[in-house]
Design an enzyme around this catalytic site. Structure first.
Site, PDB file in Angstrom:
ATOM      1  N   LYS A  46     -26.601  -5.782   4.916  1.00 24.79           N
ATOM      2  CA  LYS A  46     -25.765  -6.371   5.958  1.00 24.79           C
ATOM      3  C   LYS A  46     -26.254  -7.568   6.886  1.00 24.79           C
ATOM      4  O   LYS A  46     -26.289  -7.723   7.901  1.00 24.79           O
ATOM      5  CB  LYS A  46     -25.793  -5.024   7.041  1.00 24.79           C
ATOM      6  CG  LYS A  46     -25.002  -3.905   6.860  1.00 24.79           C
ATOM      7  CD  LYS A  46     -23.943  -3.983   5.607  1.00 24.79           C
ATOM      8  CE  LYS A  46     -22.696  -4.471   6.383  1.00 24.79           C
ATOM      9  NZ  LYS A  46     -21.610  -4.827   5.579  1.00 24.79           N
ATOM     10  N   HIS A 101     -29.891  -6.048  -3.548  1.00 20.05           N
ATOM     11  CA  HIS A 101     -30.628  -5.695  -2.326  1.00 20.05           C
ATOM     12  C   HIS A 101     -31.905  -5.223  -2.508  1.00 20.05           C
ATOM     13  O   HIS A 101     -32.626  -4.493  -1.723  1.00 20.05           O
ATOM     14  CB  HIS A 101     -29.802  -4.634  -1.434  1.00 20.05           C
ATOM     15  CG  HIS A 101     -28.408  -5.042  -1.024  1.00 20.05           C
ATOM     16  ND1 HIS A 101     -28.425  -6.206  -0.478  1.00 20.05           N
ATOM     17  CD2 HIS A 101     -27.331  -4.581  -0.943  1.00 20.05           C
ATOM     18  CE1 HIS A 101     -27.121  -6.449   0.240  1.00 20.05           C
ATOM     19  NE2 HIS A 101     -26.459  -5.353  -0.490  1.00 20.05           N
ATOM     20  N   SER A 131     -24.534  -3.289  12.352  1.00 16.98           N
ATOM     21  CA  SER A 131     -23.503  -3.619  11.302  1.00 16.98           C
ATOM     22  C   SER A 131     -23.680  -2.513  10.240  1.00 16.98           C
ATOM     23  O   SER A 131     -22.542  -1.955   9.861  1.00 16.98           O
ATOM     24  CB  SER A 131     -23.984  -5.054  10.590  1.00 16.98           C
ATOM     25  OG  SER A 131     -23.265  -5.046   9.751  1.00 16.98           O
ATOM     26  N   TYR A 186     -29.407 -15.765   8.639  1.00 22.53           N
ATOM     27  CA  TYR A 186     -28.401 -15.794   9.068  1.00 22.53           C
ATOM     28  C   TYR A 186     -28.050 -16.585  10.284  1.00 22.53           C
ATOM     29  O   TYR A 186     -26.986 -17.158  10.282  1.00 22.53           O
ATOM     30  CB  TYR A 186     -27.939 -14.156   9.133  1.00 22.53           C
ATOM     31  CG  TYR A 186     -26.283 -13.753   9.672  1.00 22.53           C
ATOM     32  CD1 TYR A 186     -25.692 -13.343   9.043  1.00 22.53           C
ATOM     33  CD2 TYR A 186     -26.147 -13.744  11.139  1.00 22.53           C
ATOM     34  CE1 TYR A 186     -24.306 -12.972   9.517  1.00 22.53           C
ATOM     35  CE2 TYR A 186     -24.853 -13.532  11.587  1.00 22.53           C
ATOM     36  CZ  TYR A 186     -23.958 -13.134  10.750  1.00 22.53           C
ATOM     37  OH  TYR A 186     -22.760 -12.788  11.138  1.00 22.53           O
ATOM     38  N   SER A 220     -16.367 -21.321   3.695  1.00 18.64           N
ATOM     39  CA  SER A 220     -17.131 -19.891   3.995  1.00 18.64           C
ATOM     40  C   SER A 220     -17.358 -19.620   5.561  1.00 18.64           C
ATOM     41  O   SER A 220     -18.167 -18.892   5.839  1.00 18.64           O
ATOM     42  CB  SER A 220     -18.686 -20.483   3.420  1.00 18.64           C
ATOM     43  OG  SER A 220     -19.229 -21.291   4.209  1.00 18.64           O
ATOM     44  N   MET A 225     -12.891 -16.798   4.940  1.00 22.80           N
ATOM     45  CA  MET A 225     -13.541 -15.804   4.233  1.00 22.80           C
ATOM     46  C   MET A 225     -12.964 -14.237   4.719  1.00 22.80           C
ATOM     47  O   MET A 225     -12.601 -13.501   3.830  1.00 22.80           O
ATOM     48  CB  MET A 225     -14.973 -15.493   4.688  1.00 22.80           C
ATOM     49  CG  MET A 225     -15.884 -16.087   3.591  1.00 22.80           C
ATOM     50  SD  MET A 225     -17.481 -15.802   3.878  1.00 22.80           S
ATOM     51  CE  MET A 225     -17.605 -13.940   3.253  1.00 22.80           C
ATOM     52  N   ARG A 250     -16.758  -7.830  10.046  1.00 20.25           N
ATOM     53  CA  ARG A 250     -16.569  -7.021  11.107  1.00 20.25           C
ATOM     54  C   ARG A 250     -16.496  -7.841  12.431  1.00 20.25           C
ATOM     55  O   ARG A 250     -15.335  -8.292  13.081  1.00 20.25           O
ATOM     56  CB  ARG A 250     -17.760  -6.082  11.537  1.00 20.25           C
ATOM     57  CG  ARG A 250     -17.324  -5.059  12.460  1.00 20.25           C
ATOM     58  CD  ARG A 250     -18.518  -3.862  12.488  1.00 20.25           C
ATOM     59  NE  ARG A 250     -19.764  -4.803  12.815  1.00 20.25           N
ATOM     60  CZ  ARG A 250     -20.211  -4.855  14.139  1.00 20.25           C
ATOM     61  NH1 ARG A 250     -19.573  -4.303  15.031  1.00 20.25           N
ATOM     62  NH2 ARG A 250     -21.513  -5.463  14.362  1.00 20.25           N
ATOM     63  N   GLY A 252     -19.124 -10.840  12.750  1.00 15.74           N
ATOM     64  CA  GLY A 252     -19.753 -12.093  12.404  1.00 15.74           C
ATOM     65  C   GLY A 252     -20.519 -12.754  13.441  1.00 15.74           C
ATOM     66  O   GLY A 252     -20.321 -14.175  13.405  1.00 15.74           O
TER      67      GLY A 252
HETATM   68  P1  A3P Z   1     -21.300  -7.679  11.319  1.00 17.26           P
HETATM   69  O1  A3P Z   1     -21.032  -6.388  10.942  1.00 17.26           O
HETATM   70  O2  A3P Z   1     -22.200  -7.808  12.290  1.00 17.26           O
HETATM   71  O3  A3P Z   1     -19.965  -8.458  11.714  1.00 17.26           O
HETATM   72  P2  A3P Z   1     -23.320  -8.020   4.125  1.00 17.26           P
HETATM   73  O4  A3P Z   1     -22.225  -9.140   3.439  1.00 17.26           O
HETATM   74  O5  A3P Z   1     -24.762  -8.294   3.825  1.00 17.26           O
HETATM   75  O6  A3P Z   1     -22.779  -6.636   3.828  1.00 17.26           O
HETATM   76  O7  A3P Z   1     -23.218  -8.642   5.707  1.00 17.26           O
HETATM   77  C1  A3P Z   1     -22.174  -8.214   6.429  1.00 17.26           C
HETATM   78  C2  A3P Z   1     -22.229  -8.785   7.712  1.00 17.26           C
HETATM   79  O8  A3P Z   1     -22.123 -10.431   7.548  1.00 17.26           O
HETATM   80  C3  A3P Z   1     -21.153  -8.500   8.919  1.00 17.26           C
HETATM   81  O9  A3P Z   1     -21.744  -8.582  10.120  1.00 17.26           O
HETATM   82  C4  A3P Z   1     -20.188  -9.770   8.394  1.00 17.26           C
HETATM   83  O10 A3P Z   1     -19.106  -9.599   9.540  1.00 17.26           O
HETATM   84  C5  A3P Z   1     -21.100 -10.617   8.348  1.00 17.26           C
HETATM   85  N1  A3P Z   1     -20.453 -11.989   7.778  1.00 17.26           N
HETATM   86  C6  A3P Z   1     -19.683 -12.138   6.723  1.00 17.26           C
HETATM   87  N2  A3P Z   1     -19.193 -13.232   6.473  1.00 17.26           N
HETATM   88  C7  A3P Z   1     -19.670 -14.257   7.505  1.00 17.26           C
HETATM   89  C8  A3P Z   1     -19.331 -15.308   7.701  1.00 17.26           C
HETATM   90  N3  A3P Z   1     -18.786 -16.206   6.935  1.00 17.26           N
HETATM   91  N4  A3P Z   1     -19.768 -15.910   9.047  1.00 17.26           N
HETATM   92  C9  A3P Z   1     -20.364 -14.927  10.007  1.00 17.26           C
HETATM   93  N5  A3P Z   1     -20.797 -13.771   9.808  1.00 17.26           N
HETATM   94  C10 A3P Z   1     -20.229 -13.201   8.609  1.00 17.26           C
END
Ligand code: A3P
Length: 290
Positions: A46, A101, A131, A186, A220, A225, A250, A252
């Protein structure tokens, strides 16, 4: 942990029977052969893993989105530790891109003797907690929780998939002085994606002109995405995970933890954070800057 039987523990780390295999994870460390040109995205779950896969895929395809639109992320950059993936990985993906991971003590030894590169993406653990709290219900057989409070406690104690966030980052951070290891967050990615993409290109030795860099950033972005992931026709790689698609993208944003933590939870978290992260260079963690 309200329902601990769903996890098995390997060298202190909880894994789920549904996606992982003890013997396989055991073998991975000795038998998985990374090659000099390989690049592995390493994250605690996450932290923005799929985002980084998207960025790297686009860099590899020089900003052309055809590959990311037609091939799902788990084929472009397979998770090395998920059951049945090692054989696939040893057969090589064309790209040499992989995801993991794993904490450092379970990672394939071949990394340390090769020129393969790691890109480590970190995120505010408070936002990771939130998350994962939302995502866990979509992971087959993840233990059930009746309250956020119980999940909060388990996260702090590392009783979640892949164990303690603190141990994960502290295990990997000493690698950051190595030229084959790039540490990114991030938060910096969200604040200034173009600068981060340029940094990644430099680390990988990829030269992309302005137009291509802009295409990487654009393709991206969160809304683009989200469309890709929801529109992909291929079934998810793990059985019964189909509904998780929506939760991969979710919100982001940074700071959603403020909508979930009580004042007491914030204080408890901060206290533990200070204890566990004592002595670490706090400038590395721009959690509060966005
Ligand atoms: P949230 O649940 O806080 O929205 P992973 O890929 O490691 O599972 O991480 C998922 C998290 O990365 C989620 O966070 C998701 O929304 C966020 N995420 C994925 N793509 C993103 C993007 N392009 N920009 C910002 N956040 C992103």
């Amino acid at each position: 942990m309200e329902n601990p039987t769903k996890f098995f523990f390997f060298k202190g780390i909880p894994f789920l029977h549904t996606c992982y295999d003890m013997e396989y994870i055991q073998r991975l460390r000795d038998e998985f052969k990374l090659q000099d040109e390989d690049v592995i995205i390493v994250t605690y779950p996450k932290s923005g893993t799929h985002w980084m896969i998207q960025i790297l895929s686009l860099i590899y395809s020089k900003g052309d989105p055809t590959w990311v639109k037609s091939v799902p992320y788990w084929k472009r950059s397979p998770w090395i530790e998920i059951k049945n993936r090692m054989e696939m990985a040893n057969n090589r993906t064309d790209s040499g891109l992989f995801t993991s991971h794993l904490p450092v003590h379970l990672f394939p030894k071949s990394y340390f003797t090769s020129k393969a590169k790691i890109l480590y993406l970190a995120r505010n653990p408070r936002d990771i907690l939130v998350s994962l709290y939302h995502f866990k219900n979509y992971i087959p057989c993840y233990p059930l929780y009746s309250t956020f409070e119980h999940f909060f406690e388990d996260f702090l104690q590392g009783k979640v998939l892949y164990g303690s966030w603190f141990d994960h980052i502290k295990g990997w951070l000493p690698m950051r002085n190595s030229e084959k290891f790039l540490f990114l967050t991030y938060e910096e990615l969200l604040q200034n994606p173009k600068v981060s993409v340029e940094k990644i290109c430099q680390f990988l030795g990829k030269e992309l002109n302005e137009e291509k860099i802009n295409s990487v950033v654009e393709n991206s972005s969160f809304p683009v995405m989200k469309n890709h992931i929801l529109e992909t026709k291929e079934p998810m790689p793990v059985e019964n995970m189909e509904t998780s698609r929506i939760m991969l993208m979710r919100k982001g944003i940074c700071g959603d933890w403020k909508n979930h933590f009580t004042v007491t939870q914030m204080e408890t978290f901060n206290k533990l954070y200070q204890e566990k992260m004592k002595g670490m260079d706090q400038d590395l963690f721009p959690w509060d800057q966005c």
